[in-house]
Design an enzyme around this catalytic site. Structure first.
Site, mmCIF file in Angstrom:
data_model
loop_
_atom_site.group_PDB
_atom_site.id
_atom_site.type_symbol
_atom_site.label_atom_id
_atom_site.label_comp_id
_atom_site.label_asym_id
_atom_site.label_seq_id
_atom_site.Cartn_x
_atom_site.Cartn_y
_atom_site.Cartn_z
ATOM 1 N N SER A 128 0.801 -1.207 0.000
ATOM 2 C CA SER A 128 0.000 0.000 0.000
ATOM 3 C C SER A 128 0.841 1.267 0.000
ATOM 4 C CB SER A 128 -0.928 -0.026 1.219
ATOM 5 O OG SER A 128 -0.842 1.171 1.942
ATOM 6 N N LYS A 129 0.396 2.211 -0.817
ATOM 7 C CA LYS A 129 1.084 3.484 -0.923
ATOM 8 C C LYS A 129 1.194 4.156 0.436
ATOM 9 C CE LYS A 129 0.562 5.206 -5.574
ATOM 10 N NZ LYS A 129 0.458 6.387 -6.391
ATOM 11 N N ARG A 130 0.164 3.995 1.221
ATOM 12 C CA ARG A 130 0.126 4.707 2.494
ATOM 13 C C ARG A 130 0.952 4.022 3.578
ATOM 14 N NH1 ARG A 130 -4.261 4.496 5.240
ATOM 15 N NH2 ARG A 130 -5.220 3.146 3.695
#
Ligand code: GLU
Length: 550
Positions: free
Chosen positions: A294-296
């Site tokens: 995940s990017k986050r």
């Protein structure tokens, strides 16, 4: 009045599509050559999954003597970030994956099938939208946002499929006269595709990776040209991949369910559809479960992470090939010295479900790759990295000829030392070879348990300096002398002897050399001590041993 009048009113200046068909002819490529692309949107950092797709696309194009191009999909201008395009271009460069065609900077491109930035292709999309309107295959839609919302709510409360289709597609049934009148009245509109599909019919699709899949036909009258005059992803995909003569669309599997729509668009536009290969996302273990990187949450999701950490780009690529084709690992074992480009990559052997990301494995590949580099390469690469990310290391490396000697230790032989997996480990790895670093720290000499007697330790070191150490000794003589020293001090000169008669000796030659090693480097574990002494030189060896005695 007919469709032509409507089309002319909407796009009075658009060219005939024959103009573009001639301008972008079939590519003249050898039989079997594959044309692929990487088509990211400049909406944020490049994700490792994007790099993975690009690597797969590029590898298959190169293997078949085809073309790999970079197209920037910037039609959603609200989501665009500053330097988005530069970030994409540079990421590919950082991984030595520059495209054959397409964007090569924010504003420049190479190749004959451009522009490769969608926002510069407005006229082209409009020409094809006009062509569809002329045939009654697309139409202006005047529904306002509020009307759209009203439709959505009705569908929701009646629990039926959402979307603009069938009876819900209000503007689909306007007559040409009505549509023209509304335009003349100044009403706002977008252009929708008039889908010929039926939801109760099925289509079969054979995906190169996912295999045979069945879907209901598309019946949604999707937007093809938005209010800002730019196309939606779906329409741009069809027009661009047709005109750029893409043979294989390799993309994330989030698009798999759009295939029915895309095939329909190709059909209605009169284009030959490309082949599709939908790649599963890279997954990560999370508390016993699996989830997408995940990017986050995951720093390693951004390709910039690898550069910042100094993980060699070759390691990242090789690791990605590993997860792309499970046969890679065996191939590598059988061909440790071949270039990864020589691997016979197979698109159809990619796994249907998402591979698990394994940083340990990636770093291990990094270790192997760095172990095979020459001292000069290790020097250049770590120096480049240090200049950007670690000024302290940069400082250490300023003396190139000394650094080359340090990196040359146990390198370039049959079994090189595997001790660095990324450039950010170099400093820790070589620091002790630098006097300023060595003397600046108070060394925590933790000697082997077998020789914990302080006096013995001092004696070993003193005796070594005074009687046995000679910087000109060859390796055998050097080692024989450590043996002799051990024997003189009452330690076994051979480990074997010690094991046979443990009560006869205090400890053995291995322990004695560990004492010297620790005094010399402050570490229990180092590369070959003979080579280290050679590189450090007499003066340093003696001053370090003396410091330890004190
Ligand atoms: N711009 C799309 C995306 O970033 C590209 C998908 C495709 O490769 O067609 O998801």
């Amino acid at each position: 009045m007919d469709y032509k009048d409507l089309a002319n009113l909407i796009f009075p200046d658009a060219k005939e599509i024959s103009y573009y068909e001639e301008k972008y002819p079939e590519r003249n490529l050898p039989e079997g050559a594959v044309v692929t692309r990487f088509a990211p949107s400049p909406t944020g950092f490049v994700h490792i999954g994007g790099l993975y797709q690009a690597l797969v696309a590029r590898t298959i194009a190169q293997k078949t003597g085809g073309v790999f191009f970079l197209r920037v999909e910037d039609t959603d201008q609200k989501r665009e970030v500053e330097n988005g395009v530069t970030g994409i271009v540079n990421s590919l460069k950082d991984f030595d994956m520059a495209p054959d065609e397409g964007m090569i900077s924010d504003t420049e491109e190479i190749g004959n099938y451009g522009p490769y930035k969608q926002s510069l292709r407005r006229d082209i999309y409009q020409a094809y939208a006009k062509y569809l309107i002329e045939q009654g295959k697309a139409y202006p839609c005047f529904c306002t946002v509020e009307e759209g919302e009203e439709i959505r709510q009705k569908q929701e409360s009646a629990k039926i499929r959402p979307g603009y289709y069938g009876v819900w597609a209000k503007c689909r049934n306007l007559t040409v006269e009505e549509a023209i009148q509304k335009i003349k009245n100044g009403e706002n509109y977008i252009i929708r595709f008039k889908s010929p599909g039926r939801e109760d019919k099925k289509i079969k699709h054979k995906d190169i990776i996912k295999g045979n899949v069945d879907f209901p036909e598309n019946d949604q009258d999707i937007v093809i040209i938005k209010a800002d005059g730019l196309p939606t992803y779906h329409f741009a995909h069809a027009v661009d991949d047709h005109l750029m003569r893409t043979t294989h669309v390799i993309r994330a599997d989030e698009w798999l369910s759009s295939v029915p729509l895309h095939l329909q668009l190709f059909q209605e536009l009169g284009f030959k559809a490309p082949k599709y290969a939908h790649i599963s996302p890279i997954m990560k273990n999370d508390n016993g479960g699996k989830r997408k990187l995940s990017k986050r949450k995951d720093p390693e999701a951004a390709v910039s992470y690898y550069k910042e950490q100094g993980i060699p780009y070759e390691a990242v690529k090789e690791y990605l090939l590993n997860i792309a084709n499970s046969t890679f690992e065996n191939w590598r074992r059988a061909n440790p010295d071949k270039k990864m480009e020589e691997f016979d990559f197979q698109l159809n052997k990619m796994s249907v479900s998402g591979a698990l990301f394994d940083m340990v494995k990636l770093l291990d590949i990094g270790k192997t790759i760095i172990s095979k580099m020459t001292a000069e390469e290790v020097y250049e690469r770590s120096y480049e990295w240090a200049k950007e990310y670690d000024l302290d290391l940069e400082d250490l490396l300023k003396d190139k000829s000394y650094a080359l000697k340090v990196f040359g230790i146990e390198r370039g032989n049959k079994k090189p030392r595997k001790d660095i997996s990324k450039w950010s480990e170099v400093k820790e790895n070589i620091e002790y070879m630098y006097d300023n670093k060595f003397f600046e720290k108070s060394q925590n000499y933790s000697y082997p348990e077998a020789i914990s007697n302080k006096e013995d330790i001092s004696k070993i070191l003193k005796l070594y300096i005074e009687k046995y150490y000679d910087e000109n000794d060859d390796k055998q003589t050097w080692f024989d002398k450590i043996k002799a020293l051990s024997v003189e001090m009452g330690y076994a000169g051979e480990v074997k002897e010690f094991k046979a008669n443990p009560d006869k000796y205090k400890a053995h030659v291995g322990d004695v050399s560990t004492v010297i090693r620790i005094a010399l480097t402050g570490r229990t574990n180092t590369p070959d001590m003979y080579e280290i002494m050679k590189v450090l030189g007499k003066e340093t060896v003696i001053s370090r041993l003396e410091k330890a005695i004190k």
